[in-house]
Motif scaffolding. Structure first.
Motif, PDB file in Angstrom:
ATOM      1  N   LEU A  14       0.821  -1.207   0.000  1.00 18.16           N
ATOM      2  CA  LEU A  14       0.000   0.000   0.000  1.00 18.16           C
ATOM      3  C   LEU A  14       0.859   1.263   0.000  1.00 18.16           C
ATOM      4  CD1 LEU A  14      -2.961  -0.870   2.388  1.00 18.16           C
ATOM      5  CD2 LEU A  14      -2.750  -1.219  -0.078  1.00 18.16           C
ATOM      6  N   GLU A  15       2.023   1.200   0.609  1.00 13.49           N
ATOM      7  CA  GLU A  15       2.912   2.370   0.629  1.00 13.49           C
ATOM      8  C   GLU A  15       3.389   2.752  -0.768  1.00 13.49           C
ATOM      9  OE1 GLU A  15       7.238   0.464   1.678  1.00 13.49           O
ATOM     10  OE2 GLU A  15       5.706   0.387   3.237  1.00 13.49           O
TER      11      GLU A  15
ATOM     12  N   LYS B 239      -4.021   2.566   4.117  1.00 10.02           N
ATOM     13  CA  LYS B 239      -2.666   3.135   4.066  1.00 10.02           C
ATOM     14  C   LYS B 239      -2.488   4.184   5.168  1.00 10.02           C
ATOM     15  CE  LYS B 239       0.428   5.521   0.908  1.00 10.02           C
ATOM     16  NZ  LYS B 239       0.654   5.995  -0.443  1.00 10.02           N
TER      17      LYS B 239
ATOM     18  N   ASP C 194      -2.352  -2.550   6.505  1.00 14.50           N
ATOM     19  CA  ASP C 194      -2.069  -3.286   5.270  1.00 14.50           C
ATOM     20  C   ASP C 194      -2.712  -4.665   5.236  1.00 14.50           C
ATOM     21  OD1 ASP C 194      -0.551  -1.092   4.727  1.00 14.50           O
ATOM     22  OD2 ASP C 194       1.318  -2.171   4.421  1.00 14.50           O
TER      23      ASP C 194
END
Length: 186
Positions: A75-76, A100, A105
């Motif tokens: 997600l980052e 996020k 996550d």
């Protein structure tokens, strides 16, 4: 999307940028042309769309994308597209951005299909204009800048020696829309 998986036709396609992924003309088809695929590449970024799917739809996509491996995306590594108006395209509570923001996550999974055997386009497996037209048409549903981003952030374009063919009058891409291509292609 609606031709290959009709249940996804009316789902929201959220435009995003994915870090460390590069889109490239390197997905050879068995019918003799080259499609677009993605590969992991540190420092690259790729615009695309996220579509929320059910377990059954994911299973159907796995079957459709049999020549690809499904990989998770952190997600980052997913961001809003910076040139799109936030109020028009992004909801405050979209599951990806909410997970996020709250470092959750495990609650949201994002997948990407990476081709198994990437080989760049060449005259024996050219890039068909009819396929490009379908992709650009989808990008234009978001906006012109998104379509331009697709073009600018895709590697492997070659205009010479038959790497890219204008097949609008006799499409080699089975899902081509000749009427659309011939009307709006210019």
């Amino acid at each position: 999307r609606s031709n290959t998986n009709p249940t996804l036709a009316n789902k929201v396609a959220l435009p995003v940028v994915v870090q460390d992924v590069e889109r490239v003309w390197s997905a050879r088809t068995t019918s003799g042309w080259t499609a677009v695929g993605v590969r992991f590449k540190k420092g690259a970024n790729c615009t695309g769309v996220l579509i929320e799917v059910t377990d059954q739809e994911l299973d159907d996509l796995d079957k459709r994308e049999a020549n690809y491996d499904r990989h998770p995306i952190l997600l980052e590594n997913i961001d809003q597209v910076p040139f799109l108006p936030e109020a028009e395209f992004y909801e405050d509570d979209h599951p990806v951005f909410e997970a996020k923001e709250y470092d959750q996550d495990d609650n949201v999974k994002v997948w990407i299909y990476v081709q198994l055997d990437p080989v760049l386009a060449d005259p024996s497996h050219p890039i068909p204009q009819s396929y490009i037209d379908i992709i650009v048409r989808g990008c234009l549903k978001i906006n012109k800048d998104f379509a331009r981003s697709f073009i600018d952030t895709t590697s492997g374009w070659k205009h010479d020696d038959g790497h890219w063919v204008d097949d609008r009058d006799l499409p080699i891409y089975i899902l081509a829309d000749s009427e659309y291509s011939n009307q709006y292609g210019a």
